[in-house]
Scaffold this motif. Structure first.
Motif, PDB file in Angstrom:
ATOM      1  N   UNK A  67      -5.661  -2.288   6.517  1.00  0.00           N
ATOM      2  CA  UNK A  67      -4.613  -1.417   7.049  1.00  0.00           C
ATOM      3  C   UNK A  67      -3.552  -1.080   6.005  1.00  0.00           C
ATOM      4  N   UNK A  68      -2.946   0.079   6.182  1.00  0.00           N
ATOM      5  CA  UNK A  68      -1.713   0.399   5.477  1.00  0.00           C
ATOM      6  C   UNK A  68      -0.641   0.429   6.563  1.00  0.00           C
ATOM      7  N   UNK A  69       0.296  -0.478   6.478  1.00  0.00           N
ATOM      8  CA  UNK A  69       1.313  -0.601   7.516  1.00  0.00           C
ATOM      9  C   UNK A  69       2.684  -0.323   6.925  1.00  0.00           C
ATOM     10  N   UNK A  70       3.469   0.432   7.659  1.00  0.00           N
ATOM     11  CA  UNK A  70       4.807   0.778   7.175  1.00  0.00           C
ATOM     12  C   UNK A  70       5.836   0.376   8.226  1.00  0.00           C
ATOM     13  N   UNK A  71       6.767  -0.465   7.796  1.00  0.00           N
ATOM     14  CA  UNK A  71       7.886  -0.835   8.675  1.00  0.00           C
ATOM     15  C   UNK A  71       9.130  -0.247   8.035  1.00  0.00           C
ATOM     16  N   UNK A  72       9.786   0.651   8.749  1.00  0.00           N
ATOM     17  CA  UNK A  72      10.950   1.288   8.145  1.00  0.00           C
ATOM     18  C   UNK A  72      12.173   1.119   9.038  1.00  0.00           C
ATOM     19  N   UNK A  73      13.243   0.583   8.461  1.00  0.00           N
ATOM     20  CA  UNK A  73      14.506   0.516   9.201  1.00  0.00           C
ATOM     21  C   UNK A  73      15.312   1.770   8.939  1.00  0.00           C
ATOM     22  N   UNK A  74      15.312   2.175   7.655  1.00  0.00           N
ATOM     23  CA  UNK A  74      15.919   3.455   7.302  1.00  0.00           C
ATOM     24  C   UNK A  74      15.168   4.039   6.120  1.00  0.00           C
ATOM     25  N   UNK A  75      15.288   5.349   5.957  1.00  0.00           N
ATOM     26  CA  UNK A  75      14.605   6.010   4.841  1.00  0.00           C
ATOM     27  C   UNK A  75      15.085   5.418   3.529  1.00  0.00           C
ATOM     28  N   UNK A  76      14.156   5.265   2.599  1.00  0.00           N
ATOM     29  CA  UNK A  76      14.538   4.702   1.314  1.00  0.00           C
ATOM     30  C   UNK A  76      13.739   5.396   0.224  1.00  0.00           C
ATOM     31  N   UNK A  77      14.381   5.578  -0.925  1.00  0.00           N
ATOM     32  CA  UNK A  77      13.741   6.231  -2.049  1.00  0.00           C
ATOM     33  C   UNK A  77      14.248   5.540  -3.318  1.00  0.00           C
ATOM     34  N   UNK A  78      13.343   4.850  -4.017  1.00  0.00           N
ATOM     35  CA  UNK A  78      13.763   4.043  -5.156  1.00  0.00           C
ATOM     36  C   UNK A  78      12.879   4.308  -6.368  1.00  0.00           C
ATOM     37  N   UNK A  79      13.493   4.168  -7.550  1.00  0.00           N
ATOM     38  CA  UNK A  79      12.767   4.447  -8.789  1.00  0.00           C
ATOM     39  C   UNK A  79      12.382   3.150  -9.497  1.00  0.00           C
ATOM     40  N   UNK A  80      11.136   3.096  -9.968  1.00  0.00           N
ATOM     41  CA  UNK A  80      10.654   1.924 -10.695  1.00  0.00           C
ATOM     42  C   UNK A  80       9.890   2.358 -11.930  1.00  0.00           C
ATOM     43  N   UNK A  81       9.875   1.452 -12.894  1.00  0.00           N
ATOM     44  CA  UNK A  81       9.154   1.673 -14.129  1.00  0.00           C
ATOM     45  C   UNK A  81       7.660   1.515 -13.865  1.00  0.00           C
ATOM     46  N   UNK A  82       6.880   2.557 -14.131  1.00  0.00           N
ATOM     47  CA  UNK A  82       5.440   2.522 -13.836  1.00  0.00           C
ATOM     48  C   UNK A  82       4.708   1.432 -14.621  1.00  0.00           C
ATOM     49  N   UNK A  83       5.157   1.233 -15.859  1.00  0.00           N
ATOM     50  CA  UNK A  83       4.519   0.217 -16.708  1.00  0.00           C
ATOM     51  C   UNK A  83       4.567  -1.161 -16.023  1.00  0.00           C
ATOM     52  N   UNK A  84       5.688  -1.489 -15.434  1.00  0.00           N
ATOM     53  CA  UNK A  84       5.816  -2.774 -14.740  1.00  0.00           C
ATOM     54  C   UNK A  84       4.960  -2.792 -13.473  1.00  0.00           C
ATOM     55  N   UNK A  85       5.011  -1.687 -12.726  1.00  0.00           N
ATOM     56  CA  UNK A  85       4.228  -1.640 -11.482  1.00  0.00           C
ATOM     57  C   UNK A  85       2.746  -1.816 -11.751  1.00  0.00           C
ATOM     58  N   UNK A  86       2.290  -1.211 -12.852  1.00  0.00           N
ATOM     59  CA  UNK A  86       0.903  -1.357 -13.268  1.00  0.00           C
ATOM     60  C   UNK A  86       0.542  -2.819 -13.508  1.00  0.00           C
ATOM     61  N   UNK A  87       1.445  -3.539 -14.158  1.00  0.00           N
ATOM     62  CA  UNK A  87       1.196  -4.967 -14.401  1.00  0.00           C
ATOM     63  C   UNK A  87       1.175  -5.745 -13.093  1.00  0.00           C
ATOM     64  N   UNK A  88       2.101  -5.415 -12.206  1.00  0.00           N
ATOM     65  CA  UNK A  88       2.147  -6.131 -10.925  1.00  0.00           C
ATOM     66  C   UNK A  88       0.835  -5.923 -10.149  1.00  0.00           C
TER      67      UNK A  88
END
Lengths: 267, 14
Positions: free
Chosen positions: A204-225
């Protein structure tokens, strides 16, 4: 005395693969509870925390808390020589105050490899990591870990690979999570909708949202994660504009690996 | 410009 045994090297091999490209040194804390590992990258942007409870091991003896810094690159090299079904033994004795011994034993041909690792200084870890209440996160996204890895790869191939600072914007809005990046001559957006669990109950892809959120992350780090995917079928991403984001992979019933990173803030 | 803060700005040594 510290004496641990794992009848399959896979778990530890996967742990090292999941952390050794981003983190060069880690602090290993052994206690009665289990192994707690922490590492920070050299820029102090990302933190990884791993817990492997004593039950994750086939044999676990630790009569005194022991904390050691180890070089992950050296360990990863040693573990690449281990077969998945090798039996691993980890041993440290009190009078060898600065070395730990890892032994790999092949159950088929009886070959034994022994590696002694000297302790090294760690990069300012361990740190105190409080458990934040669920309510402090604006949104949580749970998805198959393979899907998250695929998304990171797609975004990387679109973003200019020579640019180490490619940023991904993760936005959560109702039943959608969007991954957005800007390349040299355009933009790329990957939209993931919440999936009906009836169709694919295991993924499943599950989304729990309390409020809309939009955040920026470094792709290089996300790739490692995303390399945590070898440890778990699912990843949970917890997002807040005031807290470090957490990318968490649960390891069966016996622990977790969590990567922490603060979002980039507009200046 | 988006600034990246270090994680140590949030978590501290015990």
């Amino acid at each position: 005395i510290l004496e641990l045994r794992l009848v399959q090297a896979t778990l530890f091999k996967n742990v090292l693969e999941a952390i050794s490209d981003l983190f060069s040194k880690a602090n290993f804390d052994f206690s009665g509870t289990g192994l707690e590992l922490q590492a920070m990258d050299t820029s102090h942007v990302a933190l990884v925390a791993l817990l492997l409870r004593a039950e994750a091991f086939n044999h676990y003896l630790c009569d005194r808390d022991l904390s050691m810094g180890l070089n992950l690159a050296d360990m990863a090299k040693a573990f690449r020589c281990a077969n998945n079904d090798d039996i691993i033994t980890i041993k440290a004795e009190e009078d060898w105050s600065d070395t730990v011994t890892f032994t790999f034993e092949s159950p088929e041909d009886g070959e034994i490899s022994i590696f002694d690792f000297d302790f090294v200084g760690t990069n300012g870890v361990p740190l105190e990591i409080p458990e934040f209440p669920e309510s402090e996160y604006q949104a949580k996204v749970r998805m198959p870990s393979a899907k998250f890895m695929r998304i990171c790869k797609k975004l990387s191939s679109f973003g200019d690979s020579g640019d180490r600072d490619t940023v991904v914007i993760i936005s959560v809005d109702k039943e959608c999570v969007n991954f957005f990046t800007r390349g040299k001559t355009g933009t790329s957006t990957i939209v993931c909708r919440q999936t009906q669990t009836v169709d694919k109950p295991k993924e499943p892809t599950l989304i729990e949202m309390k409020e809309q959120v939009s955040l920026a992350f470094d792709l290089r780090y996300m790739n490692s994660f995303s390399k945590g995917s070898t440890l778990s079928d699912q990843v949970t991403i917890s997002l807040s504009s005031n807290l470090p984001a957490v990318f968490e992979y649960k390891i069966a019933e016996t622990g977790y690996i969590r990567y922490y990173m603060l979002p980039r803030i507009e200046e | 410009v988006r600034k990246q803060s270090q994680i140590t700005a949030f978590f501290s040594s015990p």
